[in-house]
Design a protein around this motif. Structure first.
Motif, PDB file in Angstrom:
ATOM      1  N   UNK A  27       0.817  -1.216   0.000  1.00  0.00           N
ATOM      2  CA  UNK A  27       0.000   0.000   0.000  1.00  0.00           C
ATOM      3  C   UNK A  27       0.851   1.266   0.000  1.00  0.00           C
ATOM      4  N   UNK A  28       1.844   1.316   0.863  1.00  0.00           N
ATOM      5  CA  UNK A  28       2.669   2.521   0.963  1.00  0.00           C
ATOM      6  C   UNK A  28       3.423   2.795  -0.327  1.00  0.00           C
ATOM      7  N   UNK A  29       3.954   1.736  -0.938  1.00  0.00           N
ATOM      8  CA  UNK A  29       4.716   1.885  -2.185  1.00  0.00           C
ATOM      9  C   UNK A  29       3.829   2.383  -3.326  1.00  0.00           C
ATOM     10  N   UNK A  30       2.636   1.802  -3.465  1.00  0.00           N
ATOM     11  CA  UNK A  30       1.714   2.200  -4.541  1.00  0.00           C
ATOM     12  C   UNK A  30       1.226   3.630  -4.310  1.00  0.00           C
ATOM     13  N   UNK A  31       0.900   3.950  -3.061  1.00  0.00           N
ATOM     14  CA  UNK A  31       0.434   5.308  -2.749  1.00  0.00           C
ATOM     15  C   UNK A  31       1.505   6.335  -3.074  1.00  0.00           C
ATOM     16  N   UNK A  32       2.748   6.028  -2.736  1.00  0.00           N
ATOM     17  CA  UNK A  32       3.845   6.954  -3.017  1.00  0.00           C
ATOM     18  C   UNK A  32       4.056   7.122  -4.516  1.00  0.00           C
ATOM     19  N   UNK A  33       3.913   6.035  -5.259  1.00  0.00           N
ATOM     20  CA  UNK A  33       4.086   6.110  -6.718  1.00  0.00           C
ATOM     21  C   UNK A  33       2.983   6.955  -7.353  1.00  0.00           C
TER      22      UNK A  33
END
Length: 531
Positions: free
Chosen positions: A243-249
């Protein structure tokens, strides 16, 4: 099942959306509770209507809220003062008819007076405000007036007169009761309404509403807020995404522009899974999936992009500023007093970043670059040369960036080698983008990295079939600067977790050696091309 919505107002029980609780609480405490009149002006599809409707519900415990939408009033309703007053009174009467609690709070006398005003042929603005003042005086609770889409009225003098009356009552509200707070929403700032009615410079900023408080709340979404929305989606669908990685992208591409966040999520949910290589949902909600959604978005005609093209065509100076930022890496000082910078800020195309003007997000940069390149390509020999050379640069679906630089250096030196420094500084980067575009078109994308862009150096990020290429475009300023640039590139490669980078240097040294060489710095390989 909830879904990602990009058409109109979002509702938490129907749509996945960022939580607005903190934002609503701040608006209430900083503006409404303090009796402020203000304008919520933001770019197209920036979540204004969703925020206003949520705010209307949020305020109902402490206030009587009259929420209007000027899109529901036709042009004929603004024909003259008498017509406007009758239609405005009729709109309010309908609010009371549809909302029983509202009618009970205000009382039957208010309904009767509005009905009489609607049917009268001798209406005037002062009569309307006498009735509004009486309504506010006898109301059981303070009244908040919300008007959405005020742009619909901005070409009409009668609306300017309406604002002037509001201003007068606001300044004297100890003696003549009026609304506790007034919230207007639209793209245009109120001070620009005169500009649309009377375009001459003398009158363009004579605002009838200079009592408005500055509304400076950030309405974009943070990476953390995007992650909160994705957390709800993950809880429903059990994909197993980071979740954190996708949100940051998503944030890196959108800078939190609400519509762009929603449309990327919508594409990931509904359309990317139908594409080759993304049959498994675990592969969709990834960095690669976001890149695929962005590529799809950039090939669509959306109302937001159409509005951007229209404004760029209308305001040529604003377009010129944008081209200087994107093509030449110019650092343009931010000044809200500069008309076209202020317009770009108002439309949501520009941001103020540490005192300089930047394009507000990466997707806008990519879309505008694609548009500028497409226009230039029609009569561009450089574009045609890239088109002609393109078959040799892709082998087994892999892009040969080193060969691209080699061929570009040969072509540029042959055709433009005799031009002066000013010419190359202004057009060198543009020519490389024109050359590269037909090579990656349809399969890859590129964008300029905003953090490193300036008149001397720009980092170009090229995405092609899941592989990234970091290309630094640099104007030569001596050996020491060049070595420093090489070191900066290695640091940037670390950020992108890359071992190989590319450096295109426009060199004006008479003794320069044009061509391509390979440099090893630590564990990094740099392919340097000198024009």
């Amino acid at each position: 099942m909830r879904y990602f919505n990009t058409e109109g107002r979002c509702k938490p029980d129907e749509h996945y959306m960022v939580g607005l609780g903190d934002r609503l609480d701040r608006i209430k405490k900083l503006f409404v509770d303090r009796g402020k009149y203000f304008v919520m002006n933001r770019g197209r599809q920036y979540g204004k209507t969703t925020t206003l409707m949520a705010l209307a519900e949020y305020l109902k415990e402490d206030y009587i809220v009259l929420a209007m939408d000027f899109q529901l009033m036709s042009t004929a309703n603004f024909a003259d003062e008498q017509t406007f007053v009758a239609k405005f009174a009729g709109y309010m009467e309908n609010l009371l008819l549809k909302q029983e609690q509202l009618a009970n709070d205000l009382g039957s006398e208010v309904f009767q007076r509005l009905h009489a005003l609607k049917g009268s042929e001798n209406n005037s603005m002062d009569v309307l405000f006498c009735e509004l003042s009486r309504m506010c005086e006898t109301s059981k609770r303070p009244i908040v007036l919300i008007i959405d889409e005020v742009d619909s009225a901005s070409n009409h003098q009668v609306f300017i007169d309406f604002l002037a009356q509001l201003r007068g009552y606001y300044l004297n509200r100890e003696n003549t009761p009026i609304f506790r707070s007034v919230i207007l929403a639209g793209v245009y700032d109120i001070k620009n309404l005169k500009l649309k009615i009377r375009p001459d410079d003398q009158h363009q900023y004579n605002s009838p509403w200079n009592i408005a408080a500055k509304f400076n709340l950030n309405m974009s979404f943070s990476a953390e807020q995007i992650a909160g929305m994705l957390q709800e989606y993950e809880a429903d669908n059990h994909i197993g995404m980071d979740i954190q990685s996708v949100a940051q992208e998503i944030y890196q591409y959108t800078s939190g522009y609400p519509y762009l966040v929603s449309v990327i999520c919508k594409l990931l949910d509904e359309e990317v899974p139908d594409r080759k290589g993304f049959e498994d949902l675990a592969d969709v909600w990834t960095k690669e999936g976001v890149a695929e959604a962005v590529k799809m978005l950039l090939n669509e005609n959306t109302p937001l992009f159409d509005s951007m093209i229209k404004q760029m065509d209308t305001y040529k100076e604003m377009r010129n500023i944008t081209e200087q930022i994107l093509y030449q890496g110019k650092r343009i000082l931010f000044s809200p007093a500069e008309k076209y910078i202020n317009l770009g800020l108002m439309f949501g195309f520009f941001n103020n970043e540490n005192g300089r003007v930047v394009v507000s997000n990466r997707i806008f940069e990519m879309y505008l670059l694609n548009m500028f390149i497409a226009e230039e390509s029609i009569n561009s020999d450089v574009f045609r040369q890239g088109q002609s050379d393109s078959p040799q640069f892709v082998k087994n679906k892999r892009l040969d960036m080193e060969l691209i630089l080699q061929k570009f250096v040969e072509y540029f030196h042959e055709i433009y080698g005799d031009n002066d420094q000013k010419f190359v500084e202004n057009y060198g980067r543009k020519f490389f983008l024109l050359y590269l575009k037909p090579i990656i078109n349809g399969t890859g994308n590129y964008y300029m990295e905003a953090q490193t862009r300036d008149a001397r150096r720009t980092d170009l990020i090229v995405d092609y079939c899941g592989e990234q290429f970091i290309v630094e475009l640099k104007i030569w300023h001596g050996n020491e600067y060049n070595e420093r640039g090489e070191q900066q590139l290695t640091e940037y490669l670390d950020y992108f977790q890359q071992k190989k980078g590319y450096l295109l240097s426009f060199n004006f040294n008479q003794k320069k050696e044009t061509g391509v060489r390979v440099i090893t710095l630590g564990d990094k390989t740099i392919v340097e091309a000198v024009v």
